[in-house]
Write a protein that holds these residues in place. Structure first.
Motif, mmCIF file in Angstrom:
data_model
loop_
_atom_site.group_PDB
_atom_site.id
_atom_site.type_symbol
_atom_site.label_atom_id
_atom_site.label_comp_id
_atom_site.label_asym_id
_atom_site.label_seq_id
_atom_site.Cartn_x
_atom_site.Cartn_y
_atom_site.Cartn_z
ATOM 1 N N ASP A 10 -0.777 -17.681 -24.784
ATOM 2 C CA ASP A 10 -1.906 -16.856 -25.980
ATOM 3 C C ASP A 10 -3.159 -17.251 -26.586
ATOM 4 O O ASP A 10 -3.227 -17.596 -27.285
ATOM 5 N N SER A 39 -8.392 -15.650 -24.442
ATOM 6 C CA SER A 39 -7.738 -14.868 -23.813
ATOM 7 C C SER A 39 -6.387 -14.477 -24.929
ATOM 8 O O SER A 39 -6.235 -13.403 -24.885
ATOM 9 N N SER A 40 -6.722 -14.795 -26.553
ATOM 10 C CA SER A 40 -6.186 -13.870 -27.304
ATOM 11 C C SER A 40 -6.625 -13.417 -28.030
ATOM 12 O O SER A 40 -5.858 -12.670 -28.347
ATOM 13 N N ILE A 79 -6.195 -10.583 -25.746
ATOM 14 C CA ILE A 79 -5.453 -9.514 -25.991
ATOM 15 C C ILE A 79 -4.999 -8.621 -27.276
ATOM 16 O O ILE A 79 -4.588 -7.879 -27.233
ATOM 17 N N SER A 105 -1.901 -12.247 -19.660
ATOM 18 C CA SER A 105 -3.563 -13.353 -19.758
ATOM 19 C C SER A 105 -3.849 -13.849 -18.584
ATOM 20 O O SER A 105 -2.873 -14.244 -17.534
ATOM 21 N N THR A 135 1.056 -6.753 -21.631
ATOM 22 C CA THR A 135 1.595 -8.816 -22.829
ATOM 23 C C THR A 135 3.161 -8.962 -22.605
ATOM 24 O O THR A 135 3.279 -8.651 -23.665
ATOM 25 N N THR A 146 4.947 -12.723 -23.351
ATOM 26 C CA THR A 146 4.460 -14.095 -24.350
ATOM 27 C C THR A 146 5.640 -14.842 -23.768
ATOM 28 O O THR A 146 6.982 -13.641 -24.276
ATOM 29 N N SER A 186 -0.718 -10.590 -35.034
ATOM 30 C CA SER A 186 -0.348 -9.471 -34.126
ATOM 31 C C SER A 186 0.905 -8.757 -33.691
ATOM 32 O O SER A 186 0.585 -8.055 -32.916
#
Length: 346
Positions: free
Chosen positions: A88, A92-93, A96, A103, A237, A239, A256
């Motif tokens: 992330d 990409s962050s 997202i 990602s 998503t 992580t 986020s």
């Protein structure tokens, strides 16, 4: 009757402005001595069993992240590259944050790295240039958007040398990506330092609702024979998270996790970051790191890591299923290369 399970490239390859990236030649009836890596291979067991030229299994499975693994990936022939969908950082962050979804930064990075070598003036070189291009980071948001606008509308010099069929294929998914961003205009998507390859791959993933399909499209356009698998096949998503054995100093939770609209958390859209695998619960404070931390060196953790696990976009633990193709590749490989990332090496 021609065999459609194993398609051969012609002896002399020409790049025509009117040719389609999906125009695949049919195998000639005569004998051939071309090496196996020139064959476009299918992945179904039925085709593998019926083909007179069975697909040879991947000799090596390489599990790695993005940047570090890219430095060694060209050292391996006939390898299957397994990449995460949990990064992330960087461009990409922002994708997202606004659009959700897996990602794709590490996967895009590996796809670009494995584009076959080509002369600087070739079509393939021009495609590589645009898919590896990043919008400027040291300008105003308006200037970055103007640069993006030139690309998505087909006016940018980056399109020079790319035939119209491949240009419109790439541009079509960039347009689709922008459409999804405009639907969420209230989130103020930032194009600063944005990766055009990330935008293309993300647009294809949202259009097909399938990350493997987006990877196939990217590989087809770039004439790549690379075998790249996401470790998890998901439209949500995920992580990676680490739980420390002892309590450390609390810090502010990730924006986020906290700044999301509660109404959006109930969104049942397949592309919503919420995957429905966990109920809303209060979460622990998270130790935060930024890209600047990565470049300057991380501060050591206050405690050793007890366990690793996956969380969704709202910080809730989830238990995704591994990609079946990844599990299958482990059973056919002769060797496994595990490239440790910064979590273990710092």
């Amino acid at each position: 009757m021609p065999d459609f399970h194993t398609l051969q490239k012609p002896a002399v390859e020409t790049e025509s402005p009117s040719s389609s990236v999906f125009d695949l030649p049919v195998q000639s009836s005569g004998p051939t001595t071309r090496p196996a890596h020139h064959r476009l291979r299918t992945t179904t067991d039925t085709d593998r069993d019926n083909s007179p030229h069975p697909e040879s299994p991947s000799q090596l499975v390489v599990i790695s992240g993005g940047s570090g693994g890219n430095s060694i990936c060209k050292a391996f022939d006939n390898a299957c590259f397994v990449l995460p969908v949990s990064d992330d950082g960087g461009s990409s962050s922002e994708i997202i944050r606004v659009l959700g979804g897996p990602s794709i930064g590490d996967i895009r990075s590996r796809l670009v790295r494995l584009i076959p070598p080509a002369p600087p003036s070739s079509i393939l070189s021009a495609i590589r240039e645009i898919l590896s291009y990043r919008l400027p980071a040291d300008v105003s948001e308006r200037e970055a958007r103007d640069d993006w606008r030139d690309i998505v509308e087909g006016r940018s010099p980056l399109w020079a040398g790319i035939p119209s069929d491949r240009k419109e294929t790439i541009r079509g998914f960039l347009v689709h990506f922008e459409g999804e961003v405009l639907k969420r205009a209230h989130k103020n998507f930032s194009f600063l330092n944005g990766s055009i390859g990330n935008y293309f791959l993300s647009g294809a993933q949202m259009f097909f609702r399938s990350l493997p399909s987006a990877i196939f499209l990217f590989s087809s356009i770039t004439n790549s024979q690379a075998n790249i698998l996401p470790v998890i096949v998901t439209n949500h998503t995920v992580t990676i998270a680490a739980e420390l054995c002892e309590i450390s100093h609390p810090v502010n939770p990730s924006p986020s996790f906290e700044d999301s609209d509660p109404h959006e958390q109930c969104d049942s859209d397949l592309l919503s970051p919420l995957d429905g695998m966990a109920s809303p619960v209060s979460h622990r404070s998270n130790v935060m790191y930024t890209q600047d931390d990565k470049e300057c060196g991380y501060e050591p953790l206050k405690s050793r890591i007890c366990r690793l696990y996956y969380i969704n976009a709202y910080g809730h633990e989830v238990h995704p299923t591994p990609n079946p193709e990844y599990i299958k590749s482990l059973s056919t490989a002769e060797a496994l290369l595990y490239s440790c990332g910064s979590l273990w090496t710092r």
